[in-house]
Write an enzyme that holds these catalytic residues in place. Structure first.
Site, PDB file in Angstrom:
ATOM      1  N   SER B 136      34.825  73.310  97.495  1.00 45.42           N
ATOM      2  CA  SER B 136      36.290  73.355  97.551  1.00 45.42           C
ATOM      3  C   SER B 136      36.858  71.944  97.698  1.00 45.42           C
ATOM      4  O   SER B 136      36.648  71.107  96.818  1.00 45.42           O
ATOM      5  CB  SER B 136      36.730  74.293  98.675  1.00 45.42           C
ATOM      6  OG  SER B 136      38.114  74.526  98.612  1.00 45.42           O
ATOM      7  N   HIS B 178      38.133  76.976  92.884  1.00 45.01           N
ATOM      8  CA  HIS B 178      38.795  78.284  93.046  1.00 45.01           C
ATOM      9  C   HIS B 178      39.529  78.602  91.729  1.00 45.01           C
ATOM     10  O   HIS B 178      40.664  79.090  91.743  1.00 45.01           O
ATOM     11  CB  HIS B 178      39.814  78.264  94.196  1.00 45.01           C
ATOM     12  CG  HIS B 178      39.264  77.853  95.516  1.00 45.01           C
ATOM     13  ND1 HIS B 178      38.536  78.714  96.319  1.00 45.01           N
ATOM     14  CD2 HIS B 178      39.323  76.676  96.194  1.00 45.01           C
ATOM     15  CE1 HIS B 178      38.195  78.074  97.450  1.00 45.01           C
ATOM     16  NE2 HIS B 178      38.646  76.847  97.382  1.00 45.01           N
ATOM     17  N   GLU B 205      34.911  80.287  92.278  1.00 48.77           N
ATOM     18  CA  GLU B 205      34.284  80.435  93.595  1.00 48.77           C
ATOM     19  C   GLU B 205      32.839  80.922  93.446  1.00 48.77           C
ATOM     20  O   GLU B 205      32.479  81.538  92.446  1.00 48.77           O
ATOM     21  CB  GLU B 205      35.087  81.433  94.448  1.00 48.77           C
ATOM     22  CG  GLU B 205      36.454  80.861  94.803  1.00 48.77           C
ATOM     23  CD  GLU B 205      37.297  81.785  95.680  1.00 48.77           C
ATOM     24  OE1 GLU B 205      36.853  82.915  95.971  1.00 48.77           O
ATOM     25  OE2 GLU B 205      38.408  81.362  96.057  1.00 48.77           O
TER      26      GLU B 205
END
Lengths: 273, 273
Positions: B136, B178, B205
């Protein structure tokens, strides 16, 4: 179904899918251009409000088209299959220079119009030169292969989209509307993953593609149209990937088109404004 | 910054951006592969939890890596710029065979680590063979040009993304994480519209790209990686389009990659599993 045969010496009309939520009052460039194509004040526009379940959708578009100078704009009260067999409605449709299908639910269009004389007339009239526009659900119904539904906001996969037969006015493209606004990249990619024969169009709101008789489309409106051309696809894992699994697809070509740009759905070339 | 120079006779380590929310317990294929690369039970993994504002993020990853058999996993308590100058932390980092940057906010990583000996050490160690993974925000920080933020769910446009300098471990790609889950197509496209020199990676993800020393990346995990290759871009309206206006970009190439597929960031070729 495939696009209706064009008689010798005739030219088919424009096919104009709109991505939904087109500007109607301030600067209605899409509706204006449609009206001009149909003959301006001499236009006779027939509205098919069948996708909508709101009572006033047809009347609203009648008013909009009149405000744009159309001499004759009439909405056909087709709410069930009976209405799609009604000869009064069919006779009205036959007089159109332009046909406009409103938004709503494309499954209402496919289930109520599918296989009826109204559907046949729309196809036949378009092949004889009558222009057909549709917004949102009214755009979705246009291609041979219609996106009936699907999961938004997901990655492309075998379960990402539901396809169903559409009106078949065009068969070289698969299209989705409200594209950026509803994040439909996943379901559009899922759709072409099934069979990459067609170009895929992701049409934003207040944006339309005017597909000319020569199969070249031009973008009109404030948003973008994403074109995915899978002609050069080198590999797809669609057949082997399990249901719901991530996909591999190599060698897609993509164009992002905004107002004035164009794309040849036959040769698959894109052109700047 | 650009990737640190690799000394003669040395090979840089893998760079491993993860799209966030990687599986940690049941079937942690990404973390497992990272651990193997770093030496398995002989690995010495240093965790940088700086992006996170949760107190237990570092400790959680220490436990996760130990559960995967890593002999030595330690989280560095870097919460402010002072900590990034602390020689104890730098000395710990120097012993790593693998570095892992957690999720959180990439602006914490760039503002706290930027220009410090810790940032310099990460770059130098990677160029000397130490593998660097990040999830992330920890992935976002890796490229030379980092996506700092942007508007989700919008069409690509000049205001669609905020770029900032990243760690510069890689400079041939711009990446977003994401990707499908947060509908970041618009902001990734906006990013490459500014300067289409790099390939763009949209990483889902529980999905990672393992970028090998030879610049070939392999996809690992349950989701997809969208690769946009703008090398063949024929036209872009970015310079002329007004702020917030829709864009035209012609001639982009796109690959959708799932587990086992690979892509050469230098030659821009994609390969099936």
């Amino acid at each position: 179904m495939c696009p209706a045969k064009i008689a010798e010496g005739e030219t088919r009309g424009y096919v104009i899918p709109i991505g939904g939520a087109e500007e109607k009052i301030q600067n209605p460039v899409i509706l204006k251009k449609f009206v001009e194509l149909c003959g301006g004040e001499k236009a006779r526009i027939v509205i098919i409000p069948t996708a909508s379940q709101l009572d006033d959708t047809g009347a609203t578009y009648e008013e909009l088209f009149r405000a744009l100078g159309v001499g004759n704009a009439v909405s056909l009260p087709i709410e069930g299959r009976d209405d799609a067999l009604n000869e009064v409605n069919i006779a009205e449709l036959e007089k159109a220079t332009g046909i406009f299908m409103t938004g709503g639910n494309q499954l209402r269009l496919s289930t109520i119009l599918g296989g009826t004389p109204i559907a046949q007339a729309i196809r036949r009239l378009n092949s004889a030169g009558v222009h057909v526009a549709g917004t949102s659900a009214g755009a979705a119904i246009m291609p041979e292969h219609m996106i009936a539904g699907g999961s938004a906001d997901t990655l492309p996969n075998e379960n990402g989209v539901t396809l169903a037969p559409g009106l078949g006015l065009i068969n070289k493209v698969i299209l989705d509307q409200h594209f950026s606004e509803r994040n439909r990249w996943g379901r559009l990619m899922s759709a072409i993953a099934y069979n990459p024969f067609a170009s895929a169009l992701g049409i934003d709101e207040d944006t339309a593609v005017f597909i000319a008789p020569n199969n070249i489309l031009e973008v009109v409106g404030s948003g973008s149209v994403l074109v995915i051309d899978p002609a050069g696809l080198q590999y797809s894992s669609m057949a082997e990937a399990g249901s719901g699994s991530a996909l591999t697809m190599l060698g897609l070509k993509v164009h992002m088109l905004s107002s004035g740009s164009s794309y040849d759905t036959a040769s698959r070339e894109a052109f700047k404004p």
